[in-house]
Design a protein around this motif. Structure first.
Motif, PDB file in Angstrom:
ATOM      1  N   UNK A 157       0.770  -1.386  -0.053  1.00  0.00           N
ATOM      2  CA  UNK A 157      -0.069  -0.043  -0.038  1.00  0.00           C
ATOM      3  C   UNK A 157       0.878   1.366   0.110  1.00  0.00           C
ATOM      4  N   UNK A 158       0.360   2.220   0.316  1.00  0.00           N
ATOM      5  CA  UNK A 158       0.991   3.729   0.333  1.00  0.00           C
ATOM      6  C   UNK A 158       2.057   3.774   1.500  1.00  0.00           C
ATOM      7  N   UNK A 159       1.522   3.212   2.594  1.00  0.00           N
ATOM      8  CA  UNK A 159       2.484   3.285   3.697  1.00  0.00           C
ATOM      9  C   UNK A 159       2.612   1.961   4.399  1.00  0.00           C
ATOM     10  N   UNK A 160       1.559   1.077   4.175  1.00  0.00           N
ATOM     11  CA  UNK A 160       1.677  -0.152   5.181  1.00  0.00           C
ATOM     12  C   UNK A 160       1.769  -1.427   3.867  1.00  0.00           C
ATOM     13  N   UNK A 161       1.854  -2.719   4.607  1.00  0.00           N
ATOM     14  CA  UNK A 161       1.709  -3.800   3.982  1.00  0.00           C
ATOM     15  C   UNK A 161       0.795  -4.481   4.401  1.00  0.00           C
ATOM     16  N   UNK A 162      -0.122  -5.040   3.692  1.00  0.00           N
ATOM     17  CA  UNK A 162      -1.215  -6.017   3.854  1.00  0.00           C
ATOM     18  C   UNK A 162      -1.273  -7.347   3.443  1.00  0.00           C
ATOM     19  N   UNK A 163      -2.146  -8.247   3.554  1.00  0.00           N
ATOM     20  CA  UNK A 163      -1.936  -9.377   2.845  1.00  0.00           C
ATOM     21  C   UNK A 163      -3.525  -9.711   2.140  1.00  0.00           C
ATOM     22  N   UNK A 164      -3.489 -10.040   0.795  1.00  0.00           N
ATOM     23  CA  UNK A 164      -4.781 -10.366   0.113  1.00  0.00           C
ATOM     24  C   UNK A 164      -4.830 -12.055   0.045  1.00  0.00           C
ATOM     25  N   UNK A 165      -6.156 -12.441   0.453  1.00  0.00           N
ATOM     26  CA  UNK A 165      -6.471 -13.558   0.345  1.00  0.00           C
ATOM     27  C   UNK A 165      -7.291 -14.203  -0.940  1.00  0.00           C
ATOM     28  N   UNK A 166      -6.814 -15.059  -1.804  1.00  0.00           N
ATOM     29  CA  UNK A 166      -7.379 -15.246  -3.162  1.00  0.00           C
ATOM     30  C   UNK A 166      -7.984 -16.776  -3.057  1.00  0.00           C
ATOM     31  N   UNK A 167      -9.080 -17.118  -3.753  1.00  0.00           N
ATOM     32  CA  UNK A 167      -9.414 -18.413  -4.120  1.00  0.00           C
ATOM     33  C   UNK A 167      -8.535 -19.224  -4.930  1.00  0.00           C
ATOM     34  N   UNK A 168      -7.948 -20.205  -4.463  1.00  0.00           N
ATOM     35  CA  UNK A 168      -6.876 -20.850  -4.925  1.00  0.00           C
ATOM     36  C   UNK A 168      -7.595 -21.719  -6.116  1.00  0.00           C
ATOM     37  N   UNK A 169      -8.816 -21.639  -6.563  1.00  0.00           N
ATOM     38  CA  UNK A 169      -9.275 -22.318  -7.773  1.00  0.00           C
ATOM     39  C   UNK A 169      -9.391 -21.346  -8.895  1.00  0.00           C
ATOM     40  N   UNK A 170      -9.427 -20.159  -8.764  1.00  0.00           N
ATOM     41  CA  UNK A 170      -9.614 -19.011  -9.849  1.00  0.00           C
ATOM     42  C   UNK A 170      -9.217 -17.788  -9.652  1.00  0.00           C
ATOM     43  N   UNK A 171      -8.584 -17.368  -8.296  1.00  0.00           N
ATOM     44  CA  UNK A 171      -7.831 -16.233  -8.220  1.00  0.00           C
ATOM     45  C   UNK A 171      -8.711 -15.364  -7.700  1.00  0.00           C
ATOM     46  N   UNK A 172     -10.110 -15.372  -7.472  1.00  0.00           N
ATOM     47  CA  UNK A 172     -10.926 -14.477  -7.038  1.00  0.00           C
ATOM     48  C   UNK A 172     -10.301 -13.812  -5.862  1.00  0.00           C
ATOM     49  N   UNK A 173     -10.474 -12.564  -5.384  1.00  0.00           N
ATOM     50  CA  UNK A 173     -10.120 -12.083  -4.159  1.00  0.00           C
ATOM     51  C   UNK A 173     -11.220 -12.361  -3.126  1.00  0.00           C
ATOM     52  N   UNK A 174     -10.798 -12.805  -1.922  1.00  0.00           N
ATOM     53  CA  UNK A 174     -11.431 -13.381  -0.937  1.00  0.00           C
ATOM     54  C   UNK A 174     -11.610 -12.362   0.143  1.00  0.00           C
ATOM     55  N   UNK A 175     -10.621 -11.788   0.455  1.00  0.00           N
ATOM     56  CA  UNK A 175     -10.328 -10.923   1.642  1.00  0.00           C
ATOM     57  C   UNK A 175      -8.987 -10.402   1.929  1.00  0.00           C
ATOM     58  N   UNK A 176      -9.172  -9.498   2.994  1.00  0.00           N
ATOM     59  CA  UNK A 176      -7.751  -8.799   3.281  1.00  0.00           C
ATOM     60  C   UNK A 176      -7.522  -8.825   4.568  1.00  0.00           C
ATOM     61  N   UNK A 177      -5.911  -8.572   5.152  1.00  0.00           N
ATOM     62  CA  UNK A 177      -5.851  -8.774   6.403  1.00  0.00           C
ATOM     63  C   UNK A 177      -4.763  -7.733   6.370  1.00  0.00           C
ATOM     64  N   UNK A 178      -5.000  -6.886   7.704  1.00  0.00           N
ATOM     65  CA  UNK A 178      -3.693  -5.901   7.960  1.00  0.00           C
ATOM     66  C   UNK A 178      -2.457  -6.669   8.350  1.00  0.00           C
ATOM     67  N   UNK A 179      -1.880  -7.346   7.384  1.00  0.00           N
ATOM     68  CA  UNK A 179      -0.776  -8.106   8.106  1.00  0.00           C
ATOM     69  C   UNK A 179       0.146  -8.282   7.077  1.00  0.00           C
ATOM     70  N   UNK A 180       1.485  -7.993   7.497  1.00  0.00           N
ATOM     71  CA  UNK A 180       2.826  -7.901   6.406  1.00  0.00           C
ATOM     72  C   UNK A 180       3.252  -9.275   6.242  1.00  0.00           C
ATOM     73  N   UNK A 181       2.960  -9.749   5.093  1.00  0.00           N
ATOM     74  CA  UNK A 181       3.354 -11.122   4.856  1.00  0.00           C
ATOM     75  C   UNK A 181       4.476 -11.211   3.711  1.00  0.00           C
ATOM     76  N   UNK A 182       5.170 -10.262   3.656  1.00  0.00           N
ATOM     77  CA  UNK A 182       6.178 -10.065   2.481  1.00  0.00           C
ATOM     78  C   UNK A 182       7.655 -11.182   3.293  1.00  0.00           C
TER      79      UNK A 182
END
Length: 257
Positions: A232-257
């Protein structure tokens, strides 16, 4: 010492209170524009839209009624009082307009899959000189909320080198319209790079409840969930996606780099 009559202050307070109520109404309508259209969740958190908007609106909502409290006086000729109030409202609306323009220029316009991560791209991030290279069917700086995009493969080594040098100078790959493609064209790359959510639970065992909450109600998609980091602009988050098609499932304020 002669004190001002009670009616004098009553009129002032009534005028200021009315001005405050109208200011709050305008601020509420502005908030709908900003938080429903320009900065929907989670972008208001990732891109700092909430803080910027509240700063602009708070100053505007407070200062206008305070000025009205100071200048309102029924003993003034009506033409003079009307002129003073008009000037106050004009200044207040001008300040609000400038503030909303500032918020609009900083608004998120795309979430772009960028090689091994997602990146939030803001209107101000996109170089003007590259706007003409925006692919057909994509709006470079939409006002209707952020869209999902991906990056196309580099044409050759020279293009990759040029883009890398530009990134080192502050122009992220995701902010380059000449490299954009539809998200559908990037889905297979997303699925290839994304990691199982189980690994995220292992890395952050204390965040298991938050992960479950983000995936709640996703049904079978939650069982196949994968994740990718989000810049993001100032923070890192995590995006969760559907492992079958890549659809976006949700977000977490968690730095997963």
């Amino acid at each position: 010492m002669i004190s001002s009559p009670p009616a004098f202050w009553k009129d002032k307070l009534q005028a200021s209170g009315l001005h405050f109520s109208l200011s709050v109404l305008v601020a509420a309508l502005s908030a709908l524009l900003v938080f429903v259209l320009w900065y929907p969740y989670p972008y208001r958190e990732i891109s700092g839209g909430r803080e910027l908007f509240l700063l602009v609106v708070t100053v505007d909502v407070i200062m206008g009624p305070l000025i009205t409290l100071a200048i309102f006086d029924r003993r003034k000729p009506w033409a003079e009082l009307r002129r003073d109030l008009f000037v106050v409202v004009l200044l207040q609306l001008s300040a609000l307009g400038y503030g909303l323009w500032t918020v609009a220029m900083a608004r998120p316009v795309h979430m772009v899959f960028e090689i091994d991560r997602f990146r939030i791209v803001h209107a101000i991030d996109i170089p003007d000189e590259l706007l003409s290279k925006t692919p057909e069917g994509i709006t470079a700086r939409p006002y209707t909320g952020p869209t999902l995009l991906g990056l196309r493969p580099f044409k050759d080594g020279q293009e990759e080198m040029d883009a890398t040098f530009a990134a080192l100078q502050g122009v992220n790959l995701g902010a380059r319209p000449d490299l954009w493609q539809s998200f559908d064209a990037s889905r297979q790359d997303v699925l290839r790079i994304a990691k199982p959510v189980g690994q995220l639970r292992q890395r952050f065992p204390d965040q298991s409840a938050a992960i479950d909450a983000a995936l709640a109600g996703k049904g079978a998609a939650a069982d196949a969930a994968q994740y990718l980091p989000l810049a993001g602009r100032k923070d890192f988050w995590t995006v969760m996606v559907d492992g079958r098609n890549g659809d976006i499932l949700g977000f977490l304020p968690l730095d997963s780099f």
